[in-house]
Design a protein around this motif. Structure first.
Motif, PDB file in Angstrom:
ATOM      1  N   UNK A  50      93.490  -4.710  67.355  1.00 47.66           N
ATOM      2  CA  UNK A  50      93.781  -3.417  66.848  1.00 47.66           C
ATOM      3  C   UNK A  50      92.462  -2.266  67.276  1.00 47.66           C
ATOM      4  N   UNK A  51      92.804  -1.189  67.847  1.00 46.23           N
ATOM      5  CA  UNK A  51      91.722  -0.167  68.219  1.00 46.23           C
ATOM      6  C   UNK A  51      92.087   1.501  67.378  1.00 46.23           C
ATOM      7  N   UNK A  52      91.024   1.854  67.268  1.00 50.01           N
ATOM      8  CA  UNK A  52      90.973   3.160  66.982  1.00 50.01           C
ATOM      9  C   UNK A  52      90.297   4.210  67.960  1.00 50.01           C
ATOM     10  N   UNK A  53      90.440   5.408  67.876  1.00 54.68           N
ATOM     11  CA  UNK A  53      89.429   6.853  68.608  1.00 54.68           C
ATOM     12  C   UNK A  53      88.732   6.761  67.380  1.00 54.68           C
ATOM     13  N   UNK A  54      87.980   7.310  67.971  1.00 53.16           N
ATOM     14  CA  UNK A  54      86.505   8.129  67.788  1.00 53.16           C
ATOM     15  C   UNK A  54      86.020   9.120  68.640  1.00 53.16           C
ATOM     16  N   UNK A  65      96.639   0.413  69.171  1.00 52.06           N
ATOM     17  CA  UNK A  65      95.747   1.399  69.330  1.00 52.06           C
ATOM     18  C   UNK A  65      96.402   3.199  68.805  1.00 52.06           C
ATOM     19  N   UNK A  66      94.964   3.538  67.119  1.00 53.44           N
ATOM     20  CA  UNK A  66      95.003   4.441  66.758  1.00 53.44           C
ATOM     21  C   UNK A  66      94.802   5.470  67.543  1.00 53.44           C
ATOM     22  N   UNK A  67      95.151   6.751  67.576  1.00 54.78           N
ATOM     23  CA  UNK A  67      94.429   6.912  68.256  1.00 54.78           C
ATOM     24  C   UNK A  67      93.508   9.020  67.588  1.00 54.78           C
ATOM     25  N   UNK A  68      93.177   9.737  67.713  1.00 52.48           N
ATOM     26  CA  UNK A  68      92.644  11.193  67.291  1.00 52.48           C
ATOM     27  C   UNK A  68      92.989  11.056  66.013  1.00 52.48           C
ATOM     28  N   UNK A  69      91.833  11.300  64.819  1.00 49.65           N
ATOM     29  CA  UNK A  69      91.703  11.643  63.880  1.00 49.65           C
ATOM     30  C   UNK A  69      92.793  11.218  63.059  1.00 49.65           C
ATOM     31  N   UNK A  70      92.783  10.551  62.036  1.00 52.99           N
ATOM     32  CA  UNK A  70      93.356   9.325  61.306  1.00 52.99           C
ATOM     33  C   UNK A  70      92.858   9.311  60.297  1.00 52.99           C
ATOM     34  N   UNK A  71      91.345  10.299  59.887  1.00 50.47           N
ATOM     35  CA  UNK A  71      90.670  10.779  59.004  1.00 50.47           C
ATOM     36  C   UNK A  71      91.431  11.696  58.340  1.00 50.47           C
TER      37      UNK A  71
END
Length: 453
Positions: A131-135, A71-77
């Protein structure tokens, strides 16, 4: 009469559909999810190379034990974020023309040309992982400023937002107002995009406290319509207990605490927290004690500097034992490639993880002024698991252990039981009447009691 029949039939169909959807998404997490999350070690600055390194390690050393999410955590943008907080002064945001954040290409090069996380997700999937992400909850403030259109709707960002109930600790987003034209379509648009990338897990932040029921429901609808099995985790905590039933019906995981770090005070609080939340665990819906601040953390994190976990070894046994007997999701927070032998042994004990994945009727047995016991049954209901915790502080430097007796009457056992120490793998012999092992201060023991007929 016919009209009444049609109305009743419609209501029943709607109820059945709701139940079916709930059962369906609960089936996506039949046991507590296990994975790695970038937050404890990299905060809002993790890179594609670092994510891949952790995925490589998991595939090699952990996958066979049930660990599967990356999991990719916060503010990958954000292209220029920082450790020890967030860059909110001059953040370089990556966003498409519909107000949807996209990965910062300087940190995730494979996201170039509008590809998003597609290539990274594919890399992880090829290793047999997910695969996971934080939003963050809501719609970007920047999308509202630019009044960007909402995909699938005639509405724009300004039509669906309110600046009330804005997140207090990160000002990237505004609240989406349920019921406004374009509100559901905005959530549909971001979840559709994530599904097209190959996302299997979404951790949505600023959702649980205060509890945003309407936005949780929009997320659930958006996930359901994609047809993709995306596990939903809500954060942070403590989720309000009066909303336990609602979150059970809409999420796979929900936080029971605020961010958990490597200090004894935070860990000790979980005895009360888990006892409070124990009645609300259901298969596929798991109260979440937060990430495990184990191994090498703080590399570029929000809190603390580059370090191995400040927990002692005894405290790490307490953490893993408590999470497993309570059946909390396990998300490792440290940099996996930096693990030492002890840390690896802590997260690859098959019998301990078997308690997490296959036990039932888990509950606290007693808390006698800091001497704590939890019990559970094995999947067949034949044998029992006993977790004992010494949550006392040392009275002096010479103190080492305390014997914690668990009596057969408390455990509901008659006759004899053979006892196995699950952490060491050793058979300890047969006992009758009670079992009273010596437990180190801040330490724990986890045992299987095989009852003799």
């Amino acid at each position: 009469m016919n009209k009444m029949f049609v109305v009743l039939a419609s209501l029943l169909l709607g109820l059945c559909t709701t139940v079916t959807q709930a059962q369906s998404f609960h089936n996506w997490a039949p046991t507590p999810p296990m994975g790695w999350n970038s937050w404890d070690c990299y905060g809002p600055t993790v890179t594609e190379t670092e994510v891949k390194a952790n995925a490589d390690y998991m595939a090699t050393y952990l996958k066979k034990y049930g660990w599967e999410y990356i999991v990719v955590d916060i503010r990958w943008y954000v292209g220029n974020d920082k450790a020890h907080g967030y860059n909110e002064k001059d953040a370089e945001l990556s966003m498409d023309g519909y107000g949807r954040f996209t990965p910062a290409v300087n940190r995730f090069p494979s996201a170039a040309d509008g590809k998003g996380f597609t290539a990274l997700a594919s890399y992880i999937h090829k290793k047999g992982l997910k695969f996971g992400i934080h939003i963050m909850r809501g719609i970007p403030v920047e999308a509202v400023k630019r009044n960007l259109p909402i995909l699938g709707s005639k509405a724009t960002a300004r039509d669906v937002y309110t600046d009330s109930i804005q997140c207090k600790w990160l000002r990237d987003m505004y609240t989406v107002v349920a019921g406004k034209e374009g509100a559901q379509e905005y959530y549909n648009s971001i979840i559709d995009m994530y599904a097209s990338w190959g996302v299997d897990f979404i951790k949505c932040d600023d959702l649980s406290r205060p509890y945003h029921a309407a936005e949780i429901e929009m997320l659930r609808k958006a996930i359901a319509r994609t047809g993709r099995k995306i596990v939903l985790s809500t954060s942070p905590g403590e989720t309000p207990l009066p909303d336990a039933k609602h979150v059970q019906e809409h999420a796979n995981m929900w936080r029971t605490v605020d961010d958990f770090w490597d200090n004894w005070k935070h860990l000790k609080e979980h005895f009360d927290v888990f006892e409070r939340w124990n009645p609300y665990r259901v298969t596929g819906g798991w109260p979440d004690g937060d990430m495990l601040p184990l191994g090498r953390i703080g590399i570029r994190a929000e809190r603390g500097n580059n370090r191995m976990s400040a927990f002692t070894k005894d405290e790490q046994y307490t953490l893993m034992t408590l999470w497993c007997i309570f059946r909390s999701p396990l998300f490792f927070g440290g940099d996996l490639p930096s693990n030492d032998a002890f840390t690896l042994s802590l997260i690859t004990n098959k019998e301990v993880l078997g308690v997490l994945n296959h036990s039932k009727n888990n509950k606290p047995l007693f808390n006698k002024n800091g001497l704590v016991a939890w019990i559970a049954e094995d999947a067949n209901g034949k044998d029992k698991y006993l977790a004992l915790f010494n949550a006392l502080d040392k009275p002096d430097a010479n103190a080492t252990t305390v014997n914690i007796p668990a009596t057969w009457s408390e455990l509901g056992i008659t006759g004899k039981a053979s006892v196995k120490d699950l952490w060491s793998g050793k058979q300890l012999g047969e006992f009758a009447g009670e079992f009273s092992p010596a437990i180190p201060y801040h330490g724990a023991g986890l045992y299987k009691l095989s009852i003799k007929k």
